[in-house]
Design a protein around this motif. Structure first.
Motif, PDB file in Angstrom:
ATOM      1  N   SER A 207      41.670  12.957  23.292  1.00 20.68           N
ATOM      2  CA  SER A 207      41.584  13.530  24.635  1.00 20.68           C
ATOM      3  C   SER A 207      42.524  12.802  25.584  1.00 20.68           C
ATOM      4  CB  SER A 207      40.146  13.420  25.166  1.00 20.68           C
ATOM      5  OG  SER A 207      39.833  12.050  25.407  1.00 20.68           O
ATOM      6  N   PRO A 208      42.908  13.457  26.682  1.00 21.75           N
ATOM      7  CA  PRO A 208      43.763  12.780  27.663  1.00 21.75           C
ATOM      8  C   PRO A 208      43.129  11.504  28.210  1.00 21.75           C
ATOM      9  CG  PRO A 208      43.758  15.130  28.081  1.00 21.75           C
ATOM     10  CD  PRO A 208      42.720  14.875  27.027  1.00 21.75           C
ATOM     11  N   SER A 209      41.826  11.493  28.430  1.00 18.94           N
ATOM     12  CA  SER A 209      41.184  10.287  28.966  1.00 18.94           C
ATOM     13  C   SER A 209      41.233   9.153  27.954  1.00 18.94           C
ATOM     14  CB  SER A 209      39.747  10.569  29.410  1.00 18.94           C
ATOM     15  OG  SER A 209      38.972  11.014  28.328  1.00 18.94           O
TER      16      SER A 209
ATOM     17  N   ALA B  87      51.990  10.887  32.787  1.00 16.94           N
ATOM     18  CA  ALA B  87      51.587  12.123  32.118  1.00 16.94           C
ATOM     19  C   ALA B  87      52.520  12.440  30.959  1.00 16.94           C
ATOM     20  CB  ALA B  87      51.562  13.285  33.122  1.00 16.94           C
TER      21      ALA B  87
ATOM     22  N   THR C  27      50.213  14.939  28.817  1.00 14.08           N
ATOM     23  CA  THR C  27      49.287  15.729  29.618  1.00 14.08           C
ATOM     24  C   THR C  27      49.956  16.087  30.942  1.00 14.08           C
ATOM     25  OG1 THR C  27      46.980  15.858  30.346  1.00 14.08           O
ATOM     26  CG2 THR C  27      48.108  13.765  30.712  1.00 14.08           C
ATOM     27  N   SER C  28      49.208  16.640  31.859  1.00 18.47           N
ATOM     28  CA  SER C  28      49.775  17.048  33.145  1.00 18.47           C
ATOM     29  C   SER C  28      49.614  15.946  34.196  1.00 18.47           C
ATOM     30  CB  SER C  28      49.093  18.322  33.649  1.00 18.47           C
ATOM     31  OG  SER C  28      47.745  18.032  33.993  1.00 18.47           O
TER      32      SER C  28
ATOM     33  N   GLU D 190      48.437  16.370  37.120  1.00 15.41           N
ATOM     34  CA  GLU D 190      47.134  16.572  37.740  1.00 15.41           C
ATOM     35  C   GLU D 190      46.036  15.855  36.960  1.00 15.41           C
ATOM     36  OE1 GLU D 190      49.293  19.050  37.021  1.00 15.41           O
ATOM     37  OE2 GLU D 190      49.919  19.643  39.037  1.00 15.41           O
ATOM     38  N   THR D 191      46.120  15.916  35.631  1.00 15.44           N
ATOM     39  CA  THR D 191      45.126  15.229  34.800  1.00 15.44           C
ATOM     40  C   THR D 191      45.190  13.732  35.014  1.00 15.44           C
ATOM     41  OG1 THR D 191      45.159  16.993  33.149  1.00 15.44           O
ATOM     42  CG2 THR D 191      44.361  14.838  32.414  1.00 15.44           C
TER      43      THR D 191
ATOM     44  N   ARG E 232      43.661  12.867  38.294  1.00 17.48           N
ATOM     45  CA  ARG E 232      42.204  12.961  38.175  1.00 17.48           C
ATOM     46  C   ARG E 232      41.655  11.734  37.443  1.00 17.48           C
ATOM     47  NH1 ARG E 232      42.281  17.878  37.036  1.00 17.48           N
ATOM     48  NH2 ARG E 232      42.432  17.729  34.778  1.00 17.48           N
ATOM     49  N   LEU E 233      42.359  11.277  36.403  1.00 22.27           N
ATOM     50  CA  LEU E 233      41.906  10.105  35.650  1.00 22.27           C
ATOM     51  C   LEU E 233      41.984   8.823  36.476  1.00 22.27           C
ATOM     52  CD1 LEU E 233      43.490  10.944  32.190  1.00 22.27           C
ATOM     53  CD2 LEU E 233      41.048  10.957  32.769  1.00 22.27           C
TER      54      LEU E 233
ATOM     55  N   SER F  51      36.939   9.777  35.752  1.00 21.43           N
ATOM     56  CA  SER F  51      36.721   9.393  34.359  1.00 21.43           C
ATOM     57  C   SER F  51      35.874   8.139  34.304  1.00 21.43           C
ATOM     58  CB  SER F  51      38.063   9.139  33.689  1.00 21.43           C
ATOM     59  OG  SER F  51      37.867   8.597  32.416  1.00 21.43           O
TER      60      SER F  51
END
Length: 191
Positions: A133-135, A168, A173-174, A176-177, A180-181, A187
């Protein structure tokens, strides 16, 4: 000599005031003199592309000041891009090969550096490539950076010079992700 971007041009390796324990620094005097003869110096702005995959290998760039990033993607190929303004010396292929034949101690340093680079790339691909996962990728990237910042007096702080977009790209990933992280609510890895 002052150059654009507030940099000092280092024209002569023999008189360099910022020589450190890098691959082509602190060489024996004969090797350093020869290196000074075969290199050409240039100042590059931020975002300058030094090398693009598919180009014929004409030689090597030795980064003296500034930072560069190496990136690759399946559709566009590999690039080496300046992250901040800096100086890179270029050594042509034939001159480099002759230099390494003449100065075995430098050839040994190059072999050690290539081995280290290979191991680092392997570890990064293994660690980030196996994350699902991105996280998880983000957490593993931050942990690898904290390991590298081990000389700091406070291991809980890492100074980042990369943008969310660049991070990113590193973890696939993006932007935005990544934003957010980084958010305290984004997260569990950042709480």
């Amino acid at each position: 000599m002052r150059a654009p971007y507030g940099l000092n041009i280092i024209d002569n390796c023999l008189n360099c005031r910022v020589r450190e324990e890098h691959l082509f620094c602190n060489l024996p005097l004969p090797a350093l003199q020869k290196l000074n003869e075969i290199k050409s110096t240039a100042i590059y702005p931020k975002s300058a592309m030094l090398f693009i995959e598919g180009q014929l290998p004409r030689g090597i760039f030795v980064l003296c000041t500034g930072k560069a990033k190496l990136s690759t993607s399946s559709s566009e190929g590999k690039t080496v891009e300046m992250v901040e303004p800096g100086q890179a010396n270029f050594i042509g292929r034939d001159a480099l090969l002759h230099f390494l034949r003449e100065h075995g101690e430098v050839a040994l340093r190059v072999a050690e550096q290539l081995s280290h680079n290979y191991y680092s790339a392997y570890e990064e691909v293994r660690t980030l490539g196996l994350a699902t996962s991105p996280s998880e990728k983000f957490a593993k990237l931050l942990l690898s950076w904290s390991d590298n910042a081990g000389h700091s007096t406070d291991a809980s702080h890492i100074t980042l010079t990369l943008t969310h977009e660049e991070i990113a790209e590193m973890i696939g990933t993006s932007r935005e992700t990544v934003s957010r992280l980084f958010s305290p609510r984004g997260s569990s890895c950042c709480r």
